[in-house]
Write an enzyme that holds these catalytic residues in place. Structure first.
Site, mmCIF file in Angstrom:
data_model
loop_
_atom_site.group_PDB
_atom_site.id
_atom_site.type_symbol
_atom_site.label_atom_id
_atom_site.label_comp_id
_atom_site.label_asym_id
_atom_site.label_seq_id
_atom_site.Cartn_x
_atom_site.Cartn_y
_atom_site.Cartn_z
ATOM 1 N N GLU A 439 -7.875 -1.333 -47.632
ATOM 2 C CA GLU A 439 -7.258 -2.393 -46.874
ATOM 3 C C GLU A 439 -6.683 -3.495 -48.889
ATOM 4 O O GLU A 439 -6.652 -5.032 -48.322
ATOM 5 C CB GLU A 439 -7.619 -3.619 -45.612
ATOM 6 C CG GLU A 439 -7.468 -2.429 -44.558
ATOM 7 C CD GLU A 439 -6.884 -2.660 -43.249
ATOM 8 O OE1 GLU A 439 -7.821 -3.766 -43.106
ATOM 9 O OE2 GLU A 439 -7.344 -2.376 -42.362
ATOM 10 N N GLU A 514 -9.316 3.591 -40.285
ATOM 11 C CA GLU A 514 -9.495 4.088 -39.593
ATOM 12 C C GLU A 514 -8.179 3.392 -38.601
ATOM 13 O O GLU A 514 -7.344 3.770 -38.818
ATOM 14 C CB GLU A 514 -9.271 2.071 -39.670
ATOM 15 C CG GLU A 514 -10.290 1.392 -40.461
ATOM 16 C CD GLU A 514 -10.192 -0.655 -40.647
ATOM 17 O OE1 GLU A 514 -9.559 -0.866 -40.331
ATOM 18 O OE2 GLU A 514 -10.468 -0.904 -41.788
#
Length: 944
Positions: A439, A514
């Protein structure tokens, strides 16, 4: 060969025995765990006086070799510091504060707390004269954070990251046959992550001894190829020569199976590397009918690399490895040993209830067993290199791993961290993928992210070409990193169109790195934002996110996706989304911070596991809600489930694949029963009963606790008179233990501000305003006379050490606040005279029997506020003009005994973690609470 390994795991003991019996003669290699008997104290971030005078010297350790000062100096007096064993996390010991870091779970340590952001560790070790000629190194598995290490006053180096292992060669600095001093200063004033990271030496420390000619740390790299019924093992070894030997050596590679039997061996003659150079040697070894490493049969081999010099074995180095094949296919997902495997993974940080990041080895196994019990087969190290013992547990228990570096980048700082990670971990068969980022929103969608990924991906392949590379991406799936990464890591379905990306990049395998981020409070079945409660029913956490059920249905139904990793397996400290203070842990976990399951565990167990499952929720204690509608859910993999209330059927329903069942039931106290059917036959029954008042405390060792472990994980609960668990209980339980020590307590409550650990508080009080008077007699008085106030002068100011008085009297003050009879007050005297007599508030005090320079003060001679100490002493004499004389009289130590260990139950449960002592005696845990019968648990020690 002499190896000292962790005592805690029985497997390690078997490993040691088999290796020792294998070696025909001992090499010089020793690996000694030195976790015991350290001294610790908090320092200060910027006030050097409060940091024990460190970095105040005219010459610093950076200016002149060996000029460490303050606690880094070998002669520093640390007797008043706290004694402890490693691993240690000082952050978890602190109180909670609303002013503290949201990321670190509001523990009053580190950022914003300069008096709690520096930790000093000191340890003394003996190294025998017989070790001279060996290479001696200190090995650290991880120190959080920005550690500086000193040895005998010599500065060894700095390791900024709190997650990297590192080592230092101390050979040149050793006092052979004498005492040696190790000092570590850790600085946690800056955070690396946005999650709880702990503080201090939270992983193991070793002293390593080798021959100058030796295999370097992480110096073997074992790979294998399987054809037909034969595995060809390639063993590459890097040998270093830190000595003057020149000439031939023999490199022997021997493979040992799990039962300790030699499978095959090879030997080759080579030339030793030159002085302080390394050389790589590669051997090819074939194994017939190899036992493959698999999820349900995690078969491990060991390769023993031996170096012979002039016919003598001078080094042997051992490496665990497994033989298996892995493959990510863009159409069909992931394959292990040629078999299609759907990745059923979780993300996890590295802390646990009560103990923070300082996990005993057994707890790594405990947590992996908990995840395996849930049906999980994969683990993502979020978002940093893990402790080595975690990977050992995954190897031994059969858990696939995504291993992740901390930070993306292309410079030495980033690539060196990645290199150390891969070289340390690449022999673990559990690891199936390297993750080089997570991320990185600033760069994910652009050319910078693409460039960095290309470099890190190629760099990873240069070290380990056998595994692919991934990045977890959350800001769109169409450009930048997404277009070049080898294995696409999708972070959350709501962040982009996964199917569309796959259609654009059909040659790129993908997986959900995720998914979820669902909110749930264990044992709570309604939302209450005032209490920070989130219902445990599986719901969308936010409009663009998906429930666990929705996520699994999506990934399970797409063969091109290798699987998904849920955020998270366990709750963790910090990031208490969607709330803030006073919530101090996350709500994302399938289990809470203790490992107690939330209800989603049973959804996953139903569809991830292979055994029949029937789980009925919620509990059936709803006093005051009689007649009101309750949502009743069933998680199961049965064909059909029937629900009954007080023996009256409420209907039978068919189970949809990857689904769950729901009923609306008007609450009536009694028995709620679910019956599961398979092929029309009743196979399972689950009951929720309305319980009565609490009567007994129940203590039990968790079944995931490793057999014969040194650490016990114990569940605490209360039951009614029929022995039924009370799911709404919140009694405060007080604990006492014999035959062990308590490491920590927890209960999984995200808003609990109770202490995690109950340890004696140690306060160090300085002696201030030190003054002196000259005395005419060399005889030291045994009673305190009256002194003229006008004759006092600042102590040691302008002292002429060639012309000194026969004796001196020194006077100083120390300030005691909130002193009570329970405090233990001691004076650790640092000699400012050849002989000394000491008085406190006019009373003579005598040294303790065990330490002639320690004085214990009774409460009868102390007072609240200012206290006066007198020291009568004959002066010390300078031997050389440049000798630096001690002018510090010492430190006052005040110990405030802790409260008894205690913890409230949260929705029926609490957890206590106990470490057995080394005496081998029986462990007895007792638990008491108001209004209920005490509980006692006896655990007999077993010989290992």
């Amino acid at each position: 060969m002499k190896i000292i390994v962790h005592k805690e795991i029985l497997l390690y003991f078997i490993f040691w025995v088999s290796v020792t019996s294998f070696a025909q003669n001992k090499s010089d290699r020793e690996l000694i765990l030195i976790d015991k008997d350290w001294r610790f104290s908090l320092g200060h971030l910027y006030d050097t006086q409060k940091d024990f005078g460190h970095a105040e010297g005219y010459f610093s350790y950076l200016a002149k070799t060996g000029f460490a000062d303050g606690p880094a100096a070998p002669g520093f007096d640390d007797r008043a510091w706290r004694k402890l064993d490693l691993p240690h996390d000082w952050a978890v010991e602190q109180d909670f504060s609303e002013k503290a870091s949201y990321s670190h779970g509001f523990k009053s340590s580190g950022k914003g707390f300069p008096e709690k952001s520096i930790g000093w560790y000191r340890k003394k070790i003996m190294i025998p004269q017989s070790d001279e000629g060996k290479i001696i190194t200190l090995k650290f598995d991880g120190v959080f954070r920005n550690s500086k290490v000193f040895f005998n006053g010599h500065f060894l180096g700095t390791e900024e990251s709190g997650y990297n292992g590192f080592e230092y060669d101390i050979t040149a600095y050793v006092n052979y046959g004498n005492e040696n001093t190790i000092v570590v200063r850790a600085d946690t004033s800056m955070e690396e992550g946005w999650f709880y990271e702990g503080a201090g030496i939270y992983r193991h420390v070793y002293l390593q001894k080798t021959n100058p000619l030796h295999v370097i740390t992480n110096g073997t790299y074992v790979t294998s190829e399987i054809q037909n019924d034969t595995a060809e093992v390639t063993a590459e070894v890097t040998i270093e020569n830190k000595g003057n030997y020149k000439g031939a050596i023999e490199v022997i590679q021997t493979i040992i199976n799990a039962s300790g039997k030699e499978v095959t061996s090879t030997a080759e003659n080579r030339l030793a590397p030159e002085f302080y150079k390394t050389a790589n040697f590669t051997s090819k070894i074939k194994i017939q009918s190899p036992l493959l490493w698999d999820l349900d049969a995690p078969n491990l081999y060991r390769i023993i690399t031996q170096i012979k010099q002039e016919g003598k074995i001078v080094d042997d180095y051992e490496t665990n490895f497994g033989i298996r094949t892995i493959k990510f296919d863009p159409e069909k997902g992931f394959f292990l040993n040629g078999k299609s495997i759907k990745l059923k993974g979780t993300n996890n940080h590295q802390d646990h209830a009560g103990i923070g990041t300082a996990l005993p080895d057994e707890l790594q196994y405990y947590r992996i067993k908990k995840l395996k019990e849930m049906g999980s087969n994969a683990y993502r190290c979020s978002h940093n290199p893990p402790t080595p013992e975690l990977l050992d547990a995954c190897d031994k228990l059969g858990m696939l791993v995504i291993d992740e570096t901390r930070l993306m980048g292309i410079n030495d700082y980033h690539l060196n961290d990645l290199k150390r990670l891969i070289e340390r971990d690449r022999n673990h068969p559990s690891i199936i993928c390297w993750s080089v980022g997570n991320e990185e929103w600033n760069i994910e969608g652009g050319i910078v992210g693409e460039r960095i990924t290309n470099v890190m991906q190629g760099f990873s392949k240069s070290i380990d070409p056998t595994r692919p590379v991934t990045v977890g991406i959350s800001s769109g799936f169409r450009s930048g990193i997404s277009s070049v990464v080898e294995i696409m890591g999708y972070n959350y379905m709501g962040n982009g169109d996964i199917d569309a990306h796959r259609n654009d990049f059909k040659d790129q395998p993908g997986m959900g790195t995720e998914e979820g981020s669902t909110f749930a409070t264990r044992g709570i079945y309604f939302n209450d934002d005032t209490k920070h409660y989130k219902s445990a029913y599986d719901k969308k956490p936010r409009p663009t996110f998906f429930s666990i059920e929705e996520g699994w249905k999506f990934y399970a139904s797409r063969s091109y996706l290798a699987g998904m990793f849920i955020w998270t397996g366990f709750d963790y400290r910090g990031e208490p989304t969607p709330y803030g203070w006073p919530s101090v842990t996350s709500y994302f976990g399938m289990m809470d911070v203790c490992g107690f399951p939330k209800d989603n565990v049973f959804y996953l167990k139903s569809w991830w596991g292979s055994t029949p499952v029937l789980h009925l929720m919620p509990h059936w204690n709803w006093s005051g809600m009689e007649g009101k509608e309750i949502d009743v859910w069933v998680h199961s993999n049965c064909d059909e489930v029937e629900l009954l209330l007080n023996k009256k059927s409420l209907g039978k329903k068919k189970m949809e694949q990857y689904g769950h069942l729901e009923w609306k039931v008007n609450y009536t106290p009694g028995t709620l029963e679910a019956i599961g059917y398979k092929n029309g036959k009743k196979i399972l029954t689950e009951i929720q009963k309305t319980t009565q008042n609490p009567e007994n405390i129940k203590l039990s060792i968790d079944k995931e606790n490793p057999s014969n472990a040194n650490v016990l994980v114990i569940t605490v609960e209360v039951t009614d008179k029929k022995g039924l668990h009370i799911p709404t209980a919140n009694d405060e339980i007080t604990f006492a233990v014999k035959g062990g020590k308590i490491l920590g307590v927890g209960n999984g409550d995200p808003t609990s501000l109770e202490k995690d650990q109950f340890i004696d508080d140690i306060t160090l009080v300085p002696i201030t305003n030190l003054e002196e008077q000259k005395l005419t007699s060399a005889e030291l008085l045994q009673e305190l006379p009256t002194f003229s106030e006008s004759d006092w002068t600042a102590a040691f100011k302008d002292r002429d050490y060639k012309i000194q008085a026969k004796s001196y009297v020194y006077r100083g003050q120390f300030d005691l606040k909130n002193i009570s009879k329970t405090n233990m007050v001691s004076f650790f005297y640092k000699k400012i005279g050849a002989e000394s007599v000491i008085f406190v508030n006019g009373n003579k005090v005598v040294p303790s029997a065990e330490d002639s320079q320690k004085y214990s003060f009774t409460s009868s001679i102390l007072k609240e506020g200012k206290n006066t100490i007198y020291i009568m002493a004959k002066p010390l004499q300078k031997i050389k003009d440049w000798d630096v004389m001690n002018t510090d009289p010492g430190i006052i130590q005040v110990i405030t005994p802790s409260e008894p260990w205690k913890r409230k139950l949260f929705n029926g449960y609490a957890q206590i973690i106990i470490q057995k002592d080394e005496s081998g005696s029986e462990v007895v845990l007792s638990a008491t609470a108001k209004g209920v019968k005490a509980g006692v648990l006896n655990v007999n020690q077993k010989k290992k």
